[in-house]
Motif scaffolding. Structure first.
Motif, PDB file in Angstrom:
ATOM      1  N   PHE A  61       0.774  -1.192  -0.128  1.00 47.52           N
ATOM      2  CA  PHE A  61      -0.015   0.046   0.116  1.00 47.52           C
ATOM      3  C   PHE A  61       0.919   1.137   0.081  1.00 47.52           C
ATOM      4  O   PHE A  61       1.607   1.422   1.043  1.00 47.52           O
ATOM      5  CB  PHE A  61      -0.709   0.127   1.116  1.00 47.52           C
ATOM      6  CG  PHE A  61      -2.027  -1.057   1.416  1.00 47.52           C
ATOM      7  CD1 PHE A  61      -3.049  -0.778   0.613  1.00 47.52           C
ATOM      8  CD2 PHE A  61      -1.991  -1.955   1.950  1.00 47.52           C
ATOM      9  CE1 PHE A  61      -4.194  -1.579   0.562  1.00 47.52           C
ATOM     10  CE2 PHE A  61      -2.895  -2.964   2.184  1.00 47.52           C
ATOM     11  CZ  PHE A  61      -4.147  -2.834   1.244  1.00 47.52           C
ATOM     12  N   LEU A  62       0.699   1.804  -1.113  1.00 50.39           N
ATOM     13  CA  LEU A  62       1.629   3.038  -0.965  1.00 50.39           C
ATOM     14  C   LEU A  62       0.609   4.461  -0.650  1.00 50.39           C
ATOM     15  O   LEU A  62      -0.086   5.147  -1.115  1.00 50.39           O
ATOM     16  CB  LEU A  62       2.244   3.570  -2.517  1.00 50.39           C
ATOM     17  CG  LEU A  62       2.824   4.650  -2.874  1.00 50.39           C
ATOM     18  CD1 LEU A  62       3.852   5.131  -1.764  1.00 50.39           C
ATOM     19  CD2 LEU A  62       3.403   4.612  -4.174  1.00 50.39           C
ATOM     20  N   ILE A  87       8.800  10.123  -3.809  1.00 48.78           N
ATOM     21  CA  ILE A  87       7.992   9.008  -3.039  1.00 48.78           C
ATOM     22  C   ILE A  87       7.562   7.874  -4.093  1.00 48.78           C
ATOM     23  O   ILE A  87       7.753   6.764  -3.980  1.00 48.78           O
ATOM     24  CB  ILE A  87       7.123   9.330  -1.946  1.00 48.78           C
ATOM     25  CG1 ILE A  87       7.972  10.319  -0.768  1.00 48.78           C
ATOM     26  CG2 ILE A  87       6.169   8.270  -1.538  1.00 48.78           C
ATOM     27  CD1 ILE A  87       7.135  10.953  -0.028  1.00 48.78           C
ATOM     28  N   ASN A  88       6.601   8.381  -5.074  1.00 47.98           N
ATOM     29  CA  ASN A  88       5.993   7.624  -5.943  1.00 47.98           C
ATOM     30  C   ASN A  88       7.100   6.959  -6.879  1.00 47.98           C
ATOM     31  O   ASN A  88       6.712   5.676  -7.044  1.00 47.98           O
ATOM     32  CB  ASN A  88       5.184   8.270  -6.739  1.00 47.98           C
ATOM     33  CG  ASN A  88       4.135   9.120  -6.276  1.00 47.98           C
ATOM     34  OD1 ASN A  88       3.803   8.714  -4.807  1.00 47.98           O
ATOM     35  ND2 ASN A  88       3.500  10.320  -6.956  1.00 47.98           N
ATOM     36  N   VAL A 104      -1.248  -0.889  -4.207  1.00 45.14           N
ATOM     37  CA  VAL A 104      -2.107   0.310  -4.541  1.00 45.14           C
ATOM     38  C   VAL A 104      -1.848   1.623  -3.942  1.00 45.14           C
ATOM     39  O   VAL A 104      -1.031   1.420  -2.976  1.00 45.14           O
ATOM     40  CB  VAL A 104      -3.620  -0.114  -3.465  1.00 45.14           C
ATOM     41  CG1 VAL A 104      -4.522   0.984  -3.577  1.00 45.14           C
ATOM     42  CG2 VAL A 104      -4.267  -1.352  -4.221  1.00 45.14           C
ATOM     43  N   SER A 105      -1.851   2.439  -4.872  1.00 43.88           N
ATOM     44  CA  SER A 105      -1.349   3.825  -4.506  1.00 43.88           C
ATOM     45  C   SER A 105      -2.567   4.776  -4.313  1.00 43.88           C
ATOM     46  O   SER A 105      -3.666   4.363  -4.675  1.00 43.88           O
ATOM     47  CB  SER A 105      -0.315   4.389  -5.415  1.00 43.88           C
ATOM     48  OG  SER A 105      -1.014   5.102  -6.537  1.00 43.88           O
ATOM     49  N   TYR A 159      -0.606  -3.207 -10.487  1.00 43.65           N
ATOM     50  CA  TYR A 159      -0.562  -1.908  -9.712  1.00 43.65           C
ATOM     51  C   TYR A 159      -1.699  -0.978 -10.215  1.00 43.65           C
ATOM     52  O   TYR A 159      -2.107  -1.088 -11.357  1.00 43.65           O
ATOM     53  CB  TYR A 159       0.738  -1.502 -10.023  1.00 43.65           C
ATOM     54  CG  TYR A 159       2.125  -2.017  -9.474  1.00 43.65           C
ATOM     55  CD1 TYR A 159       1.971  -3.334  -9.138  1.00 43.65           C
ATOM     56  CD2 TYR A 159       3.236  -1.398  -9.473  1.00 43.65           C
ATOM     57  CE1 TYR A 159       3.124  -3.994  -8.693  1.00 43.65           C
ATOM     58  CE2 TYR A 159       4.496  -2.021  -8.978  1.00 43.65           C
ATOM     59  CZ  TYR A 159       4.335  -3.195  -8.666  1.00 43.65           C
ATOM     60  OH  TYR A 159       5.420  -3.704  -8.225  1.00 43.65           O
ATOM     61  N   THR A 160      -2.234  -0.443  -9.079  1.00 42.60           N
ATOM     62  CA  THR A 160      -3.392   0.498  -9.281  1.00 42.60           C
ATOM     63  C   THR A 160      -3.590   1.627  -8.391  1.00 42.60           C
ATOM     64  O   THR A 160      -2.848   1.739  -7.396  1.00 42.60           O
ATOM     65  CB  THR A 160      -4.812  -0.282  -9.468  1.00 42.60           C
ATOM     66  OG1 THR A 160      -5.716   0.318 -10.052  1.00 42.60           O
ATOM     67  CG2 THR A 160      -5.152  -0.760  -8.156  1.00 42.60           C
ATOM     68  N   SER A 161      -4.408   2.425  -8.702  1.00 40.65           N
ATOM     69  CA  SER A 161      -4.648   3.596  -7.751  1.00 40.65           C
ATOM     70  C   SER A 161      -5.967   3.551  -7.275  1.00 40.65           C
ATOM     71  O   SER A 161      -7.025   3.647  -7.964  1.00 40.65           O
ATOM     72  CB  SER A 161      -4.071   4.974  -8.154  1.00 40.65           C
ATOM     73  OG  SER A 161      -2.806   4.893  -8.629  1.00 40.65           O
TER      74      SER A 161
END
Ligand code: GDP
Length: 286
Positions: A61-62, A87-88, A104-105, A159-161
């Motif tokens: 988890f970002l 950071i990202n 997940v970001s 990966y997703t947001s």
């Protein structure tokens, strides 16, 4: 995935990260990894790479970010851009290199263009300049979306947001200058009541916002991490818009504040409204 899966929560002390850690613990997950900024500064590419290589998390988890409300975004434009883009970039790349398949970001509804058609929909994220009050933060967060899209296409990873609306809850930033509206109003109201002074609200009170509780975000984020296979980011927001003035009314009642409320129109209103289309997540997770 099982209760022993190794899950890294980046940003575990923040509003979203702390809610995720509490939620995962409540769900019985036993292998949750966190790291302090002194042990691993997420803006430091090498430190992040080493951390991922050592820890080898399976899921990420970002939720780490340099965030603030309208005051922070206006006063620290350069810093918000720089820290968020690092950071990202660092975390997503280090996760990929370490073989993490699911991440997940968190973006924000402030990534949307200022001139946009309502409700906000994910196809509009990159369709124009963000509002002037938070464009560096918004562009940095948009780049996380681009990085994730590119990585999905090149590396075939999941990966997703999540794009949340205004979140509130424990461990928010209660700073009197740089916090978001909810914690700042609570803090200012507490002081106004204690010191018997006026309660000063920024702006006209007319802007509308959709609020969502951090625990709800955490629950949904867990589902997204383990189940969502789609390519689009997911908007996660409350269904109702509320004006800042009505929010102030609720808080004043809760505090039983009897003093004077003043709207300081020299302070910015920011975006007038940002109603968002949360139909995709509601369909997936009724
Ligand atoms: P935004 O939703 O991204 O614009 O960020 P905020 O959470 O900072 O909310 C900003 C909105 O709340 C603006 O319309 C402000 O004028 C209004 N507001 C009223 N009082 C305050 C306050 O004390 N702090 C903040 N941050 N915003 C306030």
């Amino acid at each position: 995935m099982d209760s022993n899966s190794k899950i890294f929560v980046a940003g575990h002390n923040g509003l979203v990260g702390s809610a995720i850690v509490r939620h995962l613990e409540e769900q019985g997950f036993t292998n949750i990894i966190t790291v302090s900024r002194f042990e691993c500064d997420l803006t430091d590419q090498n430190a992040v790479k080493i951390f991922f290589m050592m820890e080898q998390p399976e899921y990420v988890f970002l939720a780490a970010a340099k965030v603030g409300g309208i005051g922070g975004n206006s006063n620290y434009k350069g810093q918000y851009f720089y820290e968020n883009i690092l950071i990202n970039t660092n975390v997503i790349e280090a996760a990929r290199q370490a073989g993490v398949q699911n991440l997940v970001s968190f973006l924000s509804t402030c990534v949307f263009p200022d001139k946009v058609s309502y409700p906000l929909t994910v196809d509009q994220v990159h369709q124009g300049d963000p509002h002037d009050s938070n464009y560096p933060y918004a562009y940095a967060k948009r780049m996380a979306d681009i990085q994730i899209r590119a990585y999905r296409e090149q590396y075939n990873i999941n990966y997703t947001s999540i794009i949340p609306s205004n979140i509130y809850g424990p461990n928010d930033n209660f700073s009197l200058e740089h916090g978001h509206v909810m914690p700042m109003l609570i803090h200012k109201l507490y002081l106004a009541k204690k010191n018997k002074t006026d309660f000063i609200v920024w702006g006209s009170g007319k802007p509308l916002r959709e609020f969502i509780y951090s625990k709800d975000i955490a629950k949904i984020a867990e589902w997204v991490l383990f189940n969502y296979k789609g390519t689009d980011p997911l908007i996660v927001s409350g269904d109702e818009e509320i004006s800042i003035k009505d929010l102030v009314g609720i808080l004043v009642d809760e505090f039983k504040f009897k003093g004077k409320v003043r709207f300081d129109k020299t302070k910015p209103d920011g975006q007038l409204r940002k109603p968002s289309d949360n139909s995709a997540i509601k369909e997936l997770m009724p």
